[in-house]
Design a protein around this motif. Structure first.
Motif, PDB file in Angstrom:
ATOM      1  N   MET A   1       0.841  -1.176  -0.022  1.00  0.00           N
ATOM      2  CA  MET A   1       0.046  -0.128   0.043  1.00  0.00           C
ATOM      3  C   MET A   1       0.823   1.166   0.045  1.00  0.00           C
ATOM      4  SD  MET A   1      -3.049   1.022   2.771  1.00  0.00           S
ATOM      5  CE  MET A   1      -2.303   0.550   4.010  1.00  0.00           C
ATOM      6  N   THR A  75      12.349  -5.565  -2.577  1.00  0.00           N
ATOM      7  CA  THR A  75      11.430  -4.571  -1.418  1.00  0.00           C
ATOM      8  C   THR A  75      11.621  -5.548  -0.255  1.00  0.00           C
ATOM      9  OG1 THR A  75       9.837  -6.312  -2.055  1.00  0.00           O
ATOM     10  CG2 THR A  75       9.950  -4.149  -3.387  1.00  0.00           C
TER      11      THR A  75
ATOM     12  N   PRO B  45       1.205  -8.588 -10.675  1.00  0.00           N
ATOM     13  CA  PRO B  45       0.726  -9.582  -9.777  1.00  0.00           C
ATOM     14  C   PRO B  45      -0.729  -9.183  -9.030  1.00  0.00           C
ATOM     15  CG  PRO B  45       2.339  -8.388  -8.519  1.00  0.00           C
ATOM     16  CD  PRO B  45       1.875  -7.553 -10.048  1.00  0.00           C
ATOM     17  N   VAL B  46      -1.207 -10.202  -8.329  1.00  0.00           N
ATOM     18  CA  VAL B  46      -2.693 -10.342  -7.776  1.00  0.00           C
ATOM     19  C   VAL B  46      -2.941  -9.196  -6.886  1.00  0.00           C
ATOM     20  CG1 VAL B  46      -2.051 -11.984  -6.120  1.00  0.00           C
ATOM     21  CG2 VAL B  46      -4.404 -11.767  -6.760  1.00  0.00           C
ATOM     22  N   GLU B  48      -5.124  -8.254  -4.558  1.00  0.00           N
ATOM     23  CA  GLU B  48      -5.691  -8.582  -3.380  1.00  0.00           C
ATOM     24  C   GLU B  48      -4.749  -9.114  -2.268  1.00  0.00           C
ATOM     25  OE1 GLU B  48      -7.470  -9.610  -5.961  1.00  0.00           O
ATOM     26  OE2 GLU B  48      -9.399  -8.898  -6.002  1.00  0.00           O
ATOM     27  N   ILE B  49      -3.410  -9.333  -2.950  1.00  0.00           N
ATOM     28  CA  ILE B  49      -2.506  -9.974  -2.022  1.00  0.00           C
ATOM     29  C   ILE B  49      -1.232  -9.083  -2.030  1.00  0.00           C
ATOM     30  CG2 ILE B  49      -0.894 -11.977  -1.395  1.00  0.00           C
ATOM     31  CD1 ILE B  49      -2.975 -13.678  -3.103  1.00  0.00           C
ATOM     32  N   VAL B  50      -0.569  -9.138  -3.262  1.00  0.00           N
ATOM     33  CA  VAL B  50       0.673  -8.395  -3.313  1.00  0.00           C
ATOM     34  C   VAL B  50       0.887  -6.813  -2.957  1.00  0.00           C
ATOM     35  CG1 VAL B  50       2.922  -7.990  -4.670  1.00  0.00           C
ATOM     36  CG2 VAL B  50       1.564 -10.114  -4.818  1.00  0.00           C
ATOM     37  N   ARG B  51      -0.369  -6.232  -3.841  1.00  0.00           N
ATOM     38  CA  ARG B  51      -0.615  -4.701  -3.396  1.00  0.00           C
ATOM     39  C   ARG B  51      -0.764  -4.381  -2.164  1.00  0.00           C
ATOM     40  NH1 ARG B  51      -4.638  -1.432  -7.199  1.00  0.00           N
ATOM     41  NH2 ARG B  51      -6.114  -2.777  -6.091  1.00  0.00           N
ATOM     42  N   LEU B  52      -1.389  -5.223  -1.417  1.00  0.00           N
ATOM     43  CA  LEU B  52      -1.863  -4.790  -0.047  1.00  0.00           C
ATOM     44  C   LEU B  52      -0.362  -5.280   0.981  1.00  0.00           C
ATOM     45  CD1 LEU B  52      -5.214  -6.547   0.932  1.00  0.00           C
ATOM     46  CD2 LEU B  52      -4.857  -4.123   0.838  1.00  0.00           C
ATOM     47  N   ALA B  53       0.131  -6.537   0.514  1.00  0.00           N
ATOM     48  CA  ALA B  53       1.463  -6.697   1.153  1.00  0.00           C
ATOM     49  C   ALA B  53       2.762  -5.894   0.948  1.00  0.00           C
ATOM     50  CB  ALA B  53       1.926  -8.244   1.053  1.00  0.00           C
ATOM     51  N   ASN B  54       2.896  -5.335  -0.249  1.00  0.00           N
ATOM     52  CA  ASN B  54       3.787  -4.388  -0.649  1.00  0.00           C
ATOM     53  C   ASN B  54       3.733  -3.819  -1.851  1.00  0.00           C
ATOM     54  OD1 ASN B  54       6.606  -3.599  -1.511  1.00  0.00           O
ATOM     55  ND2 ASN B  54       7.117  -4.309   0.487  1.00  0.00           N
ATOM     56  N   HIS B  55       3.358  -2.310  -1.824  1.00  0.00           N
ATOM     57  CA  HIS B  55       2.969  -1.580  -2.981  1.00  0.00           C
ATOM     58  C   HIS B  55       4.099  -1.817  -3.979  1.00  0.00           C
ATOM     59  CE1 HIS B  55       1.910   1.787  -5.485  1.00  0.00           C
ATOM     60  NE2 HIS B  55       0.637   1.392  -5.111  1.00  0.00           N
ATOM     61  N   ASP B  56       5.354  -1.549  -3.847  1.00  0.00           N
ATOM     62  CA  ASP B  56       6.334  -1.400  -4.616  1.00  0.00           C
ATOM     63  C   ASP B  56       6.536  -2.744  -5.134  1.00  0.00           C
ATOM     64  OD1 ASP B  56       7.050   0.943  -3.806  1.00  0.00           O
ATOM     65  OD2 ASP B  56       8.679   0.683  -2.211  1.00  0.00           O
ATOM     66  N   ALA B  57       6.650  -3.799  -4.567  1.00  0.00           N
ATOM     67  CA  ALA B  57       6.666  -5.144  -5.263  1.00  0.00           C
ATOM     68  C   ALA B  57       5.722  -5.393  -6.295  1.00  0.00           C
ATOM     69  CB  ALA B  57       6.576  -6.059  -4.118  1.00  0.00           C
ATOM     70  N   VAL B  61       6.631  -5.558 -10.409  1.00  0.00           N
ATOM     71  CA  VAL B  61       6.325  -6.737 -11.166  1.00  0.00           C
ATOM     72  C   VAL B  61       5.135  -6.414 -12.209  1.00  0.00           C
ATOM     73  CG1 VAL B  61       5.370  -9.226 -11.034  1.00  0.00           C
ATOM     74  CG2 VAL B  61       6.853  -8.335  -9.294  1.00  0.00           C
ATOM     75  N   LEU B 197      -9.353 -15.941   0.622  1.00  0.00           N
ATOM     76  CA  LEU B 197      -7.870 -15.949   0.922  1.00  0.00           C
ATOM     77  C   LEU B 197      -7.654 -15.959   2.468  1.00  0.00           C
ATOM     78  CD1 LEU B 197      -6.895 -13.173  -1.627  1.00  0.00           C
ATOM     79  CD2 LEU B 197      -6.231 -15.522  -1.683  1.00  0.00           C
ATOM     80  N   TYR B 198      -8.509 -15.652   3.222  1.00  0.00           N
ATOM     81  CA  TYR B 198      -8.353 -15.747   4.774  1.00  0.00           C
ATOM     82  C   TYR B 198      -8.930 -17.053   5.122  1.00  0.00           C
ATOM     83  CZ  TYR B 198      -6.991 -10.961   4.513  1.00  0.00           C
ATOM     84  OH  TYR B 198      -6.498  -9.928   4.271  1.00  0.00           O
TER      85      TYR B 198
END
Lengths: 94, 291
Positions: A1, A75, B45-46, B48-57, B61, B197-198
């Protein structure tokens, strides 16, 4: 985020520890290049449908997966998703 | 005139729903679409997972995938709602922020890749309606689908399209195909994929079951979607709820499969017999024989 999104969605929290349910899909993305693994039975289905047994993506191109891994290593996601945690846990449980 | 696209397959379609990919590859020439595979594409990348976990990653990608399309020199054709969201929004972020674009390209440079923002990201629905045209679709149409009543699972991402235009496009395509669309009153409810996912159990109980009940009450013959995530979770829900004695028998189709049937392809040619949920009732209703 991003910080911008924090302004847009003030109730959201930055993810500090990766939720357990995120670990498998993220591990797959880093190790395979995609969320689901491509199993042999599905490869065979693809073949019977007349499309390439392996899709022309990271499923087929190992170098693509390696490139993704390099980007993720830039990252802190790579460390958050680290599987050494899981190995330690397994040893503890064992 | 044939239009060319850089095809972004995503994850779920090539690995879990190859019948949708087979349908796309069959219908493309009939609709004068040339698909150029994005060799070496990865997960979008997906979001719901990757953007929430790490925006830069998520951004790096995505940018790599966008760079692959730009090297081909064609707009990206996405066949997954989630991939469209990620690549569209990543592109918007990059082309509207020169500093960010420079920073992201510095990450891509060691991979000998660069994204300049020359190509666009298009959803399958957008390509069919805006580029190919509904008239061309109608002209290519061969098999009547008028006996089929479908429940549409638009998926949350389509409501994020400008003015929700992809929702209208979905309806326009179904109208052109001549299928009856049932109003089941829960179209805007999430399928449960992000919740799965949860907890898959919670997703099934709180989201999927509610939707499937409504679709069944509306007497739909099948469900149609453009979202592989919705497809996956609603398919899993139908299979797993059988353990509790709940049975829906609601065949599920990707829109590309329904279009392939309308364009005259046989069910076996596009792999309708490869679904985990039987499609026999639908095939019979269409008068195309059993699987």
């Amino acid at each position: 985020m991003s910080d911008d999104e924090l302004t847009l969605y003030p109730w959201r929290k930055k993810v500090k520890t990766l939720p357990e349910s995120f670990k498998d899909p993220i591990e797959n993305i880093i190790r395979v290049g995609h969320v689901p693994k491509l199993v042999v039975t599905r490869e065979k289905v693809r073949e019977t449908l007349g499309i390439n047994r392996k899709p022309p993506t990271a499923y087929k191109h190992e170098d693509a997966r390696e490139e993704l891994e390099k980007l993720v290593k830039d990252t802190d996601l790579y460390d958050k998703a680290t599987w050494s945690d899981r190995d330690d846990k397994t040893e503890d449980e064992g | 005139m044939t239009k060319s696209y850089a095809l972004f397959l995503g994850c779920y379609i090539p690995s879990m729903q190859p019948f949708a990919e087979a349908s796309l590859r069959r219908i493309a020439p009939r609709l004068k679409m040339k698909l150029i595979d994005m060799e070496g594409a990865t997960c979008c990348p997906v979001p719901e997972i990757v953007r929430l976990a790490n925006h830069d990653a998520w951004l790096y990608v995505s940018a790599r995938n966008l760079a692959l399309a730009e090297a081909i020199g064609k707009d990206v054709l996405t066949v997954c709602n989630g991939c469209w969201e990620t690549l569209y929004e990543a592109r918007e972020n990059l082309v509207n922020d020169t500093q960010l674009l420079t920073e992201v390209n510095s990450r891509l440079a060691p991979l000998n890749k660069e994204f300049e923002g020359k190509i666009k990201v298009k959803h399958f629905l957008e390509v069919i309606v805006e580029d190919i045209g509904l008239k061309s679709l109608k002209d290519a149409f061969k098999q009547s689908l008028s006996k089929v009543k479908v429940a549409v699972q638009y998926g949350c991402k389509l409501y994020k399209s400008p003015n929700e235009k992809f929702v209208s496009y979905f309806d326009d395509i179904l109208d052109t195909l001549g299928v009856k669309v049932v109003d089941y009153g829960a179209e805007k409810i999430c399928c449960g994929f992000p919740l799965s996912l949860y907890s898959l159990d919670e997703a099934m109980e709180e989201r999927s079951k509610f939707k499937l009940d409504k679709m069944q009450e509306a007497k739909a013959d099948c469900m149609v979607t453009t979202c592989p995530g919705c497809f996956d979770v609603l398919e899993k829900a139908q299979l797993l709820l059988r353990r509790e004695g709940i049975r829906y028998d609601l065949p599920m189709l990707n829109l590309m499969e329904l279009m392939a049937l309308g364009l005259g392809f046989k069910p076996q040619e596009i792999g309708l017999d490869k679904h985990r949920l039987k499609t026999d009732s639908l095939i019979a209703k269409l008068g195309l024989g059993g699987n």
